[in-house]
Design a protein around this motif. Structure first.
Motif, mmCIF file in Angstrom:
data_model
loop_
_atom_site.group_PDB
_atom_site.id
_atom_site.type_symbol
_atom_site.label_atom_id
_atom_site.label_comp_id
_atom_site.label_asym_id
_atom_site.label_seq_id
_atom_site.Cartn_x
_atom_site.Cartn_y
_atom_site.Cartn_z
ATOM 1 N N ASP B 241 42.425 39.793 38.890
ATOM 2 C CA ASP B 241 42.937 38.496 38.444
ATOM 3 C C ASP B 241 44.294 38.704 37.797
ATOM 4 O OD1 ASP B 241 40.898 36.643 39.102
ATOM 5 O OD2 ASP B 241 39.631 37.532 37.555
ATOM 6 N N ASP B 242 45.027 37.594 37.674
ATOM 7 C CA ASP B 242 46.294 37.738 36.956
ATOM 8 C C ASP B 242 46.017 37.957 35.465
ATOM 9 O OD1 ASP B 242 46.231 35.089 35.586
ATOM 10 O OD2 ASP B 242 46.224 34.404 37.673
ATOM 11 N N GLU B 243 47.003 38.471 34.790
ATOM 12 C CA GLU B 243 46.802 38.870 33.385
ATOM 13 C C GLU B 243 46.431 37.690 32.498
ATOM 14 O OE1 GLU B 243 49.988 41.203 31.869
ATOM 15 O OE2 GLU B 243 49.775 42.695 33.467
ATOM 16 N N VAL B 246 42.769 37.106 32.772
ATOM 17 C CA VAL B 246 42.033 38.170 32.072
ATOM 18 C C VAL B 246 42.056 37.927 30.571
ATOM 19 C CG1 VAL B 246 41.950 40.650 31.585
ATOM 20 C CG2 VAL B 246 42.495 39.851 33.891
ATOM 21 N N ALA B 247 43.230 37.567 30.063
ATOM 22 C CA ALA B 247 43.365 37.314 28.620
ATOM 23 C C ALA B 247 42.522 36.112 28.213
ATOM 24 C CB ALA B 247 44.832 37.083 28.276
ATOM 25 N N ALA B 248 42.554 35.087 29.062
ATOM 26 C CA ALA B 248 41.782 33.874 28.761
ATOM 27 C C ALA B 248 40.290 34.203 28.673
ATOM 28 C CB ALA B 248 42.024 32.831 29.838
ATOM 29 N N ARG B 249 39.855 35.049 29.584
ATOM 30 C CA ARG B 249 38.435 35.435 29.622
ATOM 31 C C ARG B 249 38.027 36.065 28.292
ATOM 32 N NH1 ARG B 249 38.364 37.095 35.205
ATOM 33 N NH2 ARG B 249 38.904 39.208 34.605
ATOM 34 N N ARG B 250 38.915 36.945 27.831
ATOM 35 C CA ARG B 250 38.585 37.670 26.589
ATOM 36 C C ARG B 250 38.504 36.706 25.413
ATOM 37 N NH1 ARG B 250 42.688 41.679 27.563
ATOM 38 N NH2 ARG B 250 41.827 43.218 28.969
ATOM 39 N N TYR B 297 35.600 28.605 30.183
ATOM 40 C CA TYR B 297 35.130 29.983 30.373
ATOM 41 C C TYR B 297 34.737 30.220 31.839
ATOM 42 C CZ TYR B 297 32.405 34.246 29.788
ATOM 43 O OH TYR B 297 31.928 35.512 29.894
ATOM 44 N N TYR B 298 34.023 29.268 32.403
ATOM 45 C CA TYR B 298 33.619 29.432 33.805
ATOM 46 C C TYR B 298 34.837 29.443 34.726
ATOM 47 C CZ TYR B 298 28.697 28.959 32.585
ATOM 48 O OH TYR B 298 27.448 29.169 32.075
ATOM 49 N N ALA B 299 35.829 28.636 34.364
ATOM 50 C CA ALA B 299 37.055 28.619 35.193
ATOM 51 C C ALA B 299 37.721 29.992 35.186
ATOM 52 C CB ALA B 299 38.015 27.560 34.665
ATOM 53 N N ALA B 300 37.616 30.671 34.040
ATOM 54 C CA ALA B 300 38.265 31.993 33.930
ATOM 55 C C ALA B 300 37.390 33.113 34.492
ATOM 56 C CB ALA B 300 38.579 32.276 32.467
ATOM 57 N N THR B 301 36.094 32.891 34.565
ATOM 58 C CA THR B 301 35.210 33.988 35.025
ATOM 59 C C THR B 301 34.774 33.839 36.482
ATOM 60 O OG1 THR B 301 33.323 32.778 34.122
ATOM 61 C CG2 THR B 301 34.239 34.554 32.757
#
Lengths: 470, 425
Positions: B241-243, B246-250, B297-301
């Motif tokens: 994924d773009d960075e 990834v950051a959003a996920r965290r 969260y689901y959008a990011a994962t």
């Protein structure tokens, strides 16, 4: 029953109570050893006990007959009978299916479609070890190297001696029978050496099981690996087979010491060898010396300019001894070839300075070349078939198809290298100066207990020893 | 004469004395030797027994220090097993959904019971979906359930059993081998271990050793744990994924944890009696704000890269597209169904929704699956309900390539189950 399993621990505890406290006299001790060894063997498969006992009884009486034979011709006949029995057992149980499959393959290549039924018999564990051991007795008696000994029970007890029954070392009758005839109890310092060897063996076996993971990854070749990962896999297998086999042998020697028996060293830091010939003086010494004494010399040894042929044949058959597969034959042939080449180059005047030099740099080059060749040899030994072996050797010498290294590739490489080095340093220490450690009580027992705890903590007891299959 | 006689006697006496002395010396030396031998063997025996005890003690200390005990390994399964008497004592009719982590993620007992209550039905349901098991282990656990239900003469009103094809593959079985012995000792009773010992002495002693001396933690399991640290089972992720994602996920992960603490400041697991009851809260029990964070969260994962990576890892770990079944595991599954039939009024076998956007069976896998289904149906007499492609669950309702997502997939599938089974309850 495997040494590093709970069942063996309990078996040995019960055994040692009887051996040390109840059966104090010579004859009952021998009977106890025999019965315990048969229980040990039977725990794997009791139906093969008659084969083990039967081959021992046959060789015992054949040796007596050789001793009593009036002429050389009769002696030879009895010896041939012994060879036929022992090699017949090996051929039937170990090589029959291989021979049938090879004939079928050959006919198929020639255009004939033949359908053969294979025997598919279970390979009796330790068969290659005890048949060679038994055979050496009749050959020694035939050659006049020893007189036939009285005492059938002692002979079968020696042949089935459980510490070394299933994976060696291959004992010579002239070494073990006198010990079995007059069992002497170990001194406490000797017993401590036994404990040290058992612990060292356990540590080696545990490390070998861990190294099996990268080795399996490289040889299974289920995914594209980088060149580094391939080399790591081969290196890991070298560490695995050494740890597994020499670990078992160390435990065998250690256990034998606790029972008052002295079994000779089977490995002497083999990966420090500086030539293929040197390697075979250090690796599986009981087999290589057996092959030298009973096969190479019988073929004529160095006489009549047949050394090359005899070396090659000896190594080829030595390879086949390890297993009924073309990969083992190729492994034997490879070692035969590199030993022959070593002899050839050793005789060339241009290399004489190199050969005779003990300079550090030269020693390093010799070691590196030898170790490289040994690693290549292990590819044949471990690969599932010759084609895979050739592919793997090719991959080792080209940039791998995987452009990205797997996670921890360098860590695994370093771990594997350090482990092999550490095991060799440990072995060197045991050979050279174990006695100094054994004099020190606290340090000694701390090392033993921590070592055993580590092996109990990790390790995979369900992983059988590789050499059980040979 | 007398002198001579005397001399003779003296000589003989001397000889006899000498001979007695030599015999005495030999006998005394032999006794000393035997005593010395015995002393050495006492030391050897003590060294073996005490050495092993101290070494085992160290092992136990190390394992406990690392939280490697049966609660740490199979905690939820064992909690559920321990709660069986409590389940049996429930006054309402009982429903149990028994299966894998897909069941765990896909069925909400709280929603199920709540909606049935609205329909006037008092039902208490349980989500017995457990990750990391396979039908062999589940069969052992189902024996424990059957024993206690039958002993208390209690029956489940409805047993839903998940047939998860991914759980029954040879790949899955091979990868689970390192847990085998530990799990057996945790899920079997002594009588079953004794049976194993009678069939295979070596294995039986090995298992009793793991259960009683190693506190259920086998050496294989520890090795595998350390080995996986050193030798990771798979290559690095292929799809990235773009960075920003990834950051959003965290950050969203942390935000969700904080949101739970905000929603339930005095949360106590016991009040909810899960984890062993299974699944967690339902949307009605969370704030609007928290549910909005979940959407983010689901959008990011659930990105395409994440799903593709997950698919690859499951192909590697469970052969989910080729489906080479392990016959032994299929047999074990049949055993599960038969065990439930002993203490359930109605048993249904279902296959949970499949993320068909990412998981595609090969034609050969379809044939193998059909054969396995046929074998199970024939052995149990129960027709398997295939929910893999139901329209009520869509591809956006998965948190990865196989598991339904919380507050979305689980709710949709629980609704579907209600529509299917409310009438029989």
């Amino acid at each position: 029953m495997i040494f590093n399993t709970p069942i063996f621990f309990w078996f040995f505890c019960i055994f040692i109570l009887f051996y040390g406290f109840a059966f104090l006299k010579q004859t009952p001790k021998v009977y106890l050893l025999l019965v315990s060894s048969l229980i040990f063997y039977g725990a794997w498969n009791y139906s093969f006990i008659p084969l083990l006992v039967g081959s021992g009884i046959a060789d015992y009486f054949i040796a007596q007959a050789i001793g009593n034979a009036s002429s050389q011709r009769n002696k030879k006949r009895w010896l041939i009978l012994s060879l036929v029995i022992n090699l017949g057992i090996l051929a039937t149980f170990k090589y029959a299916d291989f021979a049938i499959a090879s004939v079928a393959d050959l006919l198929s290549v020639l255009g004939y479609q033949a359908s053969f039924t294979t025997l598919s018999w279970v390979l009796p564990v330790g068969i290659s070890f005890y048949t060679f051991q038994s055979m050496s007795y009749t050959i020694d008696v035939y050659r006049g190297d020893m007189k036939p000994r009285k005492g059938l029970v002692e002979f079968v007890a020696a042949l089935s001696f459980f510490p070394q029954l299933v994976a060696g070392p291959i004992l010579r009758a002239k070494h073990i029978l006198p010990q079995m005839h007059a069992i002497s109890m170990p001194k406490w310092l000797e017993a401590k050496h036994g404990f040290l060897l058992i612990t060292v063996g356990l540590i080696k076996k545990t490390g070998a099981d861990i190294l099996a993971i990268p080795a399996e990854k490289a040889f299974a070749a289920q995914e594209a690996l980088s060149t580094l990962e391939m080399w790591t896999g081969v290196l890991a297998f070298a560490g695995q087979i050494y740890g597994d086999f020499s670990g078992y042998t160390d435990m065998a020697i250690g256990l034998a010491i606790l029972l008052g028996f002295n079994i000779p060293l089977n490995f002497r830091v083999p990966y420090f060898a500086k030539s293929p010939v040197d390697f075979w003086r250090r690796w599986h010494i009981s087999l290589s010396s057996w092959l030298k004494d009973y096969l190479y010399i019988s073929l004529g040894g160095n006489r009549n300019n047949n050394r090359t042929r005899n070396v090659f044949l000896t190594m080829l058959l030595g390879g086949l001894w390890h297993g009924a597969a073309w990969t083992f034959v190729a492994w034997g042939a490879f070692h035969g070839a590199i030993i022959t080449l070593t002899h050839y180059f050793a005789n060339l005047p241009i290399f004489s300075r190199f050969n005779n030099s003990n300079a550090l740099a030269v020693s390093f080059v010799k070691w590196a070349m030898t170790f490289y060749l040994i690693l290549i040899g292990w590819v044949f030994f471990r690969a599932t078939d010759i084609n895979s072996a050739i592919t793997i050797i090719g991959n080792l010498h080209t940039i791998g198809s995987a452009s990205v290294l797997g996670a921890n590739a360098w860590t695994i490489f370093i771990f594997t290298t350090v482990w092999i080095l550490m095991v060799h340093v440990m072995d060197y220490f045991v050979i050279k100066s174990a006695d100094k450690l054994e004099q020190k009580n606290w340090q000694f027992w701390l090392l033993i207990i921590v070592g055993q705890a580590l092996c109990l903590l990790i390790g995979e007891p369900s992983n059988e020893f590789i050499y059980f299959q040979f | 004469m007398s002198l001579s006689t005397s001399s003779f006697n003296e000589e003989n006496t001397t000889k006899m004395d000498t001979s007695i002395t030599i015999d005495d010396q030999a006998s005394s030396k032999q006794m000393v030797d035997q005593a010395e031998d015995r002393r050495v063997f006492i030391k050897i025996t003590l060294a073996i027994v005490l050495g092993m005890m101290v070494a085992m003690g160290l092992v136990r200390l190390l394992l406990d220090a690392n939280g490697a005990n049966k609660q740490g390994i199979l905690g939820r399964v064992l909690q559920a097993q321990a709660a069986i008497p409590q389940i049996i004592a429930e006054p309402n009719d009982l429903v149990m959904f028994y299966g894998s982590s897909m069941t765990r993620a896909g069925f909400s007992p709280r929603k199920f019971d709540r909606d049935l209550k609205v329909m006037g039905k008092d039902i208490t349901s349980f989500n017995f979906g457990f990750g990391g098991l396979n039908p062999y282990y589940q069969e052992l656990l189902s024996r424990r359930l059957a024993e206690q239900f039958i002993e208390q003469d209690r029956k489940l009103k409805l047993a839903l059993i998940e047939f998860n094809p991914f759980q029954a593959t040879t790949t899955r079985w091979n990868r689970a081998k390192f847990t085998l012995d530990s799990y057996i000792t945790m899920l079997s009773n002594d009588a079953e271990l004794w049976q194993i010992l009678q069939q295979d002495l070596s294995r039986g002693i090995h298992l009793f050793n793991i259960k009683y001396i190693r506190n259920h933690v086998s050496a294989e399991m520890v090795t595998s744990y350390y080995a996986r640290e050193i030798f990771p089972p798979q290559r690095g992720q292929r799809f990235k994924d773009d960075e920003e994602t990834v950051a959003a996920r965290r950050s969203l992960g942390k935000e969700l944890n904080q949101a739970f603490e905000t929603d339930y400041p005095n949360y106590s697991g016991e009040d909810w009696y899960y984890p062993w009851r299974g699944a967690g809260t339902i949307p009605q029990e969370r704030s609007e704000k928290t549910l909005a964070v979940f959407d983010d969260y689901y959008a990011a994962t659930q990105t395409d890269a994440q799903m593709k990576n997950d698919r690859l890892s499951r192909i590697r770990s469970a052969d989910i597209e080729e489906l080479h079944f392990e016959p032994f595991l299929v047999e074990s599954f049949i055993g599960i169904v038969k065990n439930f039939q002993r203490f359930s009024e109605k048993v249904e076998v279902v296959m949970l929704p499949k993320n068909s956007r990412y998981i595609h069976y090969t034609p050969e896998a379809k044939i193998r699956l059909a054969q396995a289904i046929k074998q199970i149906e024939k052995a149990t007499g129960i027709k398997i309900k295939n929910h893999q492609d139901i329209k009520e669950v869509n591809a956006d309702m998965y948190r990865d390539s196989t598991h339904l997502s919380r507050y979305r997939g689980d709710i949709a599938y629980t609704d579907f189950l209600l529509s299917e089974y409310a009438k029989v309850l």
